[in-house]
Enzyme design. Structure first.
Site, PDB file in Angstrom:
ATOM      1  N   ASP A   1      -2.327   0.968   7.324  1.00  0.00           N
ATOM      2  CA  ASP A   1      -1.588   0.764   6.078  1.00  0.00           C
ATOM      3  C   ASP A   1      -1.123  -0.684   5.936  1.00  0.00           C
ATOM      4  O   ASP A   1      -1.064  -1.220   4.828  1.00  0.00           O
ATOM      5  CB  ASP A   1      -0.380   1.709   6.008  1.00  0.00           C
ATOM      6  CG  ASP A   1      -0.796   3.161   6.100  1.00  0.00           C
ATOM      7  OD1 ASP A   1      -1.288   3.697   5.102  1.00  0.00           O
ATOM      8  OD2 ASP A   1      -0.641   3.748   7.191  1.00  0.00           O
TER       9      ASP A   1
ATOM     10  N   GLU B   1      -1.093  -1.430  -4.846  1.00  0.00           N
ATOM     11  CA  GLU B   1      -2.334  -0.697  -5.082  1.00  0.00           C
ATOM     12  C   GLU B   1      -2.063   0.399  -6.102  1.00  0.00           C
ATOM     13  O   GLU B   1      -1.072   1.133  -6.005  1.00  0.00           O
ATOM     14  CB  GLU B   1      -2.857  -0.083  -3.783  1.00  0.00           C
ATOM     15  CG  GLU B   1      -4.194   0.588  -3.965  1.00  0.00           C
ATOM     16  CD  GLU B   1      -4.825   1.051  -2.661  1.00  0.00           C
ATOM     17  OE1 GLU B   1      -5.723   1.914  -2.743  1.00  0.00           O
ATOM     18  OE2 GLU B   1      -4.432   0.571  -1.587  1.00  0.00           O
TER      19      GLU B   1
ATOM     20  N   ASP C   1       0.880  -1.163   0.000  1.00  0.00           N
ATOM     21  CA  ASP C   1       0.000   0.000   0.000  1.00  0.00           C
ATOM     22  C   ASP C   1       0.922   1.218   0.000  1.00  0.00           C
ATOM     23  O   ASP C   1       1.471   1.579   1.034  1.00  0.00           O
ATOM     24  CB  ASP C   1      -0.903  -0.015   1.231  1.00  0.00           C
ATOM     25  CG  ASP C   1      -1.809   1.199   1.300  1.00  0.00           C
ATOM     26  OD1 ASP C   1      -2.242   1.694   0.237  1.00  0.00           O
ATOM     27  OD2 ASP C   1      -2.091   1.658   2.426  1.00  0.00           O
TER      28      ASP C   1
END
Length: 166
Positions: free
Chosen positions: A140, A67, A6
Site C-alpha cells: 500500500d 487513487e 492509496d
C-alpha cells in the site's frame, strides 16, 4: 512536496515525494495508516483522519493525490473504501491542499508507461524512479508513492504544455 494516498479502511498507504536540486524525485516518507478491524467504522475513519492530518501538519505538502475508487466486486468493500476516500479528501481540503484524483490505469500509465502494468512492474518502477535500494513495503505504501509520482508527472506535463501555448 506531494502527498500520494492509496485509500483503504484497514490499511491506507501514504507516500511523500519531492524533487531534489538535481531534478531527481526522492521519497521523503512513506508507510501505512492502520486501523483495527474490531472497532466501529466511525472510529476507524476518525483514526484515519487523525493520522493523515498529523502527517500533513508535519510535512506540509503543497498538493495531494488520491487513487480513484475502482470498481470492486465486493460492494461492502467498495463502500468502506469510499468512506475512507471521503475522510481523506476532507483532511486534504481542510488543509487547503489542491487535490488530484487518478484511476489505477492512469497511475500505471504515468509510472510504468503501460496502463496494464502488474503490481511487480509498478513496484520496480517506483523503486527506480525514487532511487530506492529496495521496493517500498508494504504494498500500500508503494502504491501511494506511485500515486504521488503520477501526480508529479501530470503536474510537470501540464506546466510544460501551458508554457508552450503562451
Amino acid at each position: 512536496m506531494i502527498l500520494g494516498i492509496d485509500p483503504g479502511t484497514a490499511t491506507t498507504g501514504y507516500g511523500l515525494i519531492r524533487e531534489n536540486r538535481e531534478g531527481q524525485l526522492e521519497a521523503v516518507d512513506y508507510g501505512v495508516f492502520l486501523t483495527p478491524p474490531d472497532i466501529s467504522m466511525e472510529k476507524r475513519l476518525l483514526m484515519l483522519y487523525q493520522q493523515l492530518k498529523e502527517k500533513i501538519l508535519f510535512h506540509q505538502p503543497v498538493s495531494g493525490a488520491v487513487e480513484k475508487l475502482f470498481f470492486q466486486k465486493n460492494v461492502r468493500t467498495a463502500i468502506a473504501v469510499g468512506q475512507a476516500r471521503g475522510v481523506i479528501l476532507l483532511a486534504l481540503a481542510e488543509n487547503n491542499l489542491p487535490v488530484a484524483e487518478y484511476t489505477p490505469n492512469e497511475i500505471k500509465q504515468a509510472v510504468a508507461g503501460y496502463g496494464g502494468a502488474d503490481k511487480k512492474q509498478m513496484q520496480l518502477m517506483v523503486k527506480t524512479l525514487l532511487n530506492l535500494d529496495t521496493i517500498p513495503k508494504p504494498d500500500d505504501a508503494a502504491d501511494a508513492l506511485g500515486v504521488a509520482i503520477c501526480h508529479h508527472l501530470y503536474r510537470r506535463f501540464n506546466l510544460l504544455t501551458e508554457e508552450s501555448f503562451e
